[in-house]
Design a protein around this motif. Structure first.
Motif, PDB file in Angstrom:
ATOM      1  N   LYS A  97     -14.339   3.644   7.126  1.00 54.68           N
ATOM      2  CA  LYS A  97     -15.312   4.253   6.226  1.00 54.68           C
ATOM      3  C   LYS A  97     -16.152   5.254   6.994  1.00 54.68           C
ATOM      4  O   LYS A  97     -16.561   5.003   8.114  1.00 54.68           O
ATOM      5  CB  LYS A  97     -16.205   3.177   5.613  1.00 54.68           C
ATOM      6  CG  LYS A  97     -15.460   2.240   4.730  1.00 54.68           C
ATOM      7  CD  LYS A  97     -16.390   1.219   4.143  1.00 54.68           C
ATOM      8  CE  LYS A  97     -15.609   0.353   3.203  1.00 54.68           C
ATOM      9  NZ  LYS A  97     -16.435  -0.581   2.485  1.00 54.68           N
ATOM     10  N   GLN A 151     -10.891   9.615  -1.046  1.00 53.19           N
ATOM     11  CA  GLN A 151     -11.885   8.721  -1.651  1.00 53.19           C
ATOM     12  C   GLN A 151     -11.227   7.493  -2.261  1.00 53.19           C
ATOM     13  O   GLN A 151     -11.724   6.381  -2.117  1.00 53.19           O
ATOM     14  CB  GLN A 151     -12.689   9.469  -2.728  1.00 53.19           C
ATOM     15  CG  GLN A 151     -13.610  10.526  -2.178  1.00 53.19           C
ATOM     16  CD  GLN A 151     -14.721   9.920  -1.359  1.00 53.19           C
ATOM     17  OE1 GLN A 151     -15.284   8.894  -1.703  1.00 53.19           O
ATOM     18  NE2 GLN A 151     -15.042  10.549  -0.245  1.00 53.19           N
ATOM     19  N   GLY A 152     -10.108   7.700  -2.933  1.00 54.74           N
ATOM     20  CA  GLY A 152      -9.396   6.563  -3.518  1.00 54.74           C
ATOM     21  C   GLY A 152      -8.935   5.581  -2.457  1.00 54.74           C
ATOM     22  O   GLY A 152      -9.100   4.371  -2.597  1.00 54.74           O
ATOM     23  N   HIS A 155     -12.338   3.871  -1.017  1.00 56.30           N
ATOM     24  CA  HIS A 155     -13.136   2.996  -1.878  1.00 56.30           C
ATOM     25  C   HIS A 155     -12.328   1.927  -2.604  1.00 56.30           C
ATOM     26  O   HIS A 155     -12.873   0.902  -2.973  1.00 56.30           O
ATOM     27  CB  HIS A 155     -13.935   3.819  -2.887  1.00 56.30           C
ATOM     28  CG  HIS A 155     -15.002   4.634  -2.251  1.00 56.30           C
ATOM     29  ND1 HIS A 155     -16.060   4.089  -1.567  1.00 56.30           N
ATOM     30  CD2 HIS A 155     -15.161   5.980  -2.164  1.00 56.30           C
ATOM     31  CE1 HIS A 155     -16.834   5.053  -1.089  1.00 56.30           C
ATOM     32  NE2 HIS A 155     -16.306   6.202  -1.436  1.00 56.30           N
ATOM     33  N   SER A 156     -11.048   2.191  -2.807  1.00 55.02           N
ATOM     34  CA  SER A 156     -10.237   1.221  -3.549  1.00 55.02           C
ATOM     35  C   SER A 156      -9.393   0.351  -2.629  1.00 55.02           C
ATOM     36  O   SER A 156      -8.625  -0.478  -3.112  1.00 55.02           O
ATOM     37  CB  SER A 156      -9.342   1.955  -4.548  1.00 55.02           C
ATOM     38  OG  SER A 156     -10.146   2.670  -5.466  1.00 55.02           O
ATOM     39  N   TRP A 158      -6.746   1.010  -0.785  1.00 60.67           N
ATOM     40  CA  TRP A 158      -5.304   1.162  -0.951  1.00 60.67           C
ATOM     41  C   TRP A 158      -4.579   0.674   0.292  1.00 60.67           C
ATOM     42  O   TRP A 158      -4.932   1.035   1.413  1.00 60.67           O
ATOM     43  CB  TRP A 158      -4.940   2.612  -1.181  1.00 60.67           C
ATOM     44  CG  TRP A 158      -5.472   3.237  -2.437  1.00 60.67           C
ATOM     45  CD1 TRP A 158      -6.183   2.633  -3.433  1.00 60.67           C
ATOM     46  CD2 TRP A 158      -5.343   4.602  -2.816  1.00 60.67           C
ATOM     47  NE1 TRP A 158      -6.490   3.543  -4.405  1.00 60.67           N
ATOM     48  CE2 TRP A 158      -5.989   4.760  -4.053  1.00 60.67           C
ATOM     49  CE3 TRP A 158      -4.747   5.701  -2.229  1.00 60.67           C
ATOM     50  CZ2 TRP A 158      -6.042   5.973  -4.724  1.00 60.67           C
ATOM     51  CZ3 TRP A 158      -4.790   6.918  -2.888  1.00 60.67           C
ATOM     52  CH2 TRP A 158      -5.431   7.050  -4.131  1.00 60.67           C
ATOM     53  N   ARG A 163      -0.708   4.112  -0.398  1.00 60.58           N
ATOM     54  CA  ARG A 163      -1.046   5.436   0.148  1.00 60.58           C
ATOM     55  C   ARG A 163       0.209   6.294   0.271  1.00 60.58           C
ATOM     56  O   ARG A 163       0.213   7.461  -0.132  1.00 60.58           O
ATOM     57  CB  ARG A 163      -1.742   5.308   1.492  1.00 60.58           C
ATOM     58  CG  ARG A 163      -3.133   4.716   1.414  1.00 60.58           C
ATOM     59  CD  ARG A 163      -3.912   4.819   2.708  1.00 60.58           C
ATOM     60  NE  ARG A 163      -3.283   4.253   3.869  1.00 60.58           N
ATOM     61  CZ  ARG A 163      -3.412   2.988   4.273  1.00 60.58           C
ATOM     62  NH1 ARG A 163      -4.158   2.137   3.574  1.00 60.58           N
ATOM     63  NH2 ARG A 163      -2.814   2.563   5.368  1.00 60.58           N
ATOM     64  N   THR A 166       1.545   7.305  -3.201  1.00 62.67           N
ATOM     65  CA  THR A 166       0.657   8.307  -3.801  1.00 62.67           C
ATOM     66  C   THR A 166       0.876   9.667  -3.160  1.00 62.67           C
ATOM     67  O   THR A 166       0.975  10.684  -3.859  1.00 62.67           O
ATOM     68  CB  THR A 166      -0.817   7.864  -3.667  1.00 62.67           C
ATOM     69  OG1 THR A 166      -0.974   6.595  -4.316  1.00 62.67           O
ATOM     70  CG2 THR A 166      -1.757   8.883  -4.281  1.00 62.67           C
TER      71      THR A 166
END
Length: 179
Positions: A97, A151-152, A155-156, A158, A163, A166
């Motif tokens: 983060k 961000q996904g 925060h999520s 993944w 990843r 996506t």
């Protein structure tokens, strides 16, 4: 700035990066000072507030990312450099983060973000010139995809498989129809 002051500043930034990445918003400047091996007054001489320290950290990160892009521009394969950087940034976001995300503060890094944007623009231009990215893809779209995917992933939470899948979908959408 004197050489010892420069060394202290660098040690403080390195320590802050580790401390905030590990502890998040609960981390204190005292913990940063201890990790850096300096007195708290030394931290405050360089960074009068926690926000100043976080701003400096984010500026360093953006400069580092821009340098990474510059290296890819000079030495990378124009057909893959944009995808390489994109995947690396998403992986980095997922694995740690950033300080700004943890603390939710507003810091000013607009000059550095512009530098990063320009560097990514060069990667995009090279990829389009090499015929691997569609000619109608614009820099704003690439930056939006970079931001949203990072961000996904951050925060999520993944996992690596999500990843990669996506990124595969995004890269397929960016690629020229000829590929």
């Amino acid at each position: 700035m004197r050489a010892d002051a420069q060394r202290n500043r660098a040690r403080i930034l390195a320590a802050a990066d580790e401390v905030f990445a590990a502890k998040g918003a609960s981390a204190s400047t005292e913990e940063v000072a201890a990790k850096a091996g300096v007195a708290i007054g030394t931290v405050f001489r360089h960074f009068p507030t926690k926000n100043d320290l976080l701003t400096a950290l984010m500026k360093e990160l953006v400069i580092e990312l821009a340098a990474e892009v510059e290296s890819l521009v000079r030495q990378g394969d124009p057909a893959s450099s944009l995808f390489t950087f994109f995947a690396h940034l998403v992986e980095r976001a997922a694995s740690r983060k950033t300080v700004v995300e943890l603390l939710g503060i507003d810091i000013q890094v607009s000059d550095q973000l512009q530098l990063l944007r320009e560097a990514v623009g060069i990667l995009l231009d090279q990829a389009q010139a090499a015929g691997v990215v569609r000619s109608n893809v614009r820099l704003d779209e690439v930056m939006a995809l970079l931001a949203a995917t990072s961000q996904g992933a951050l925060h999520s939470g993944w996992d690596k498989d999500l990843r990669e899948r996506t990124l595969e979908i995004i890269f397929t959408g960016l690629r020229s129809a000829q590929l």
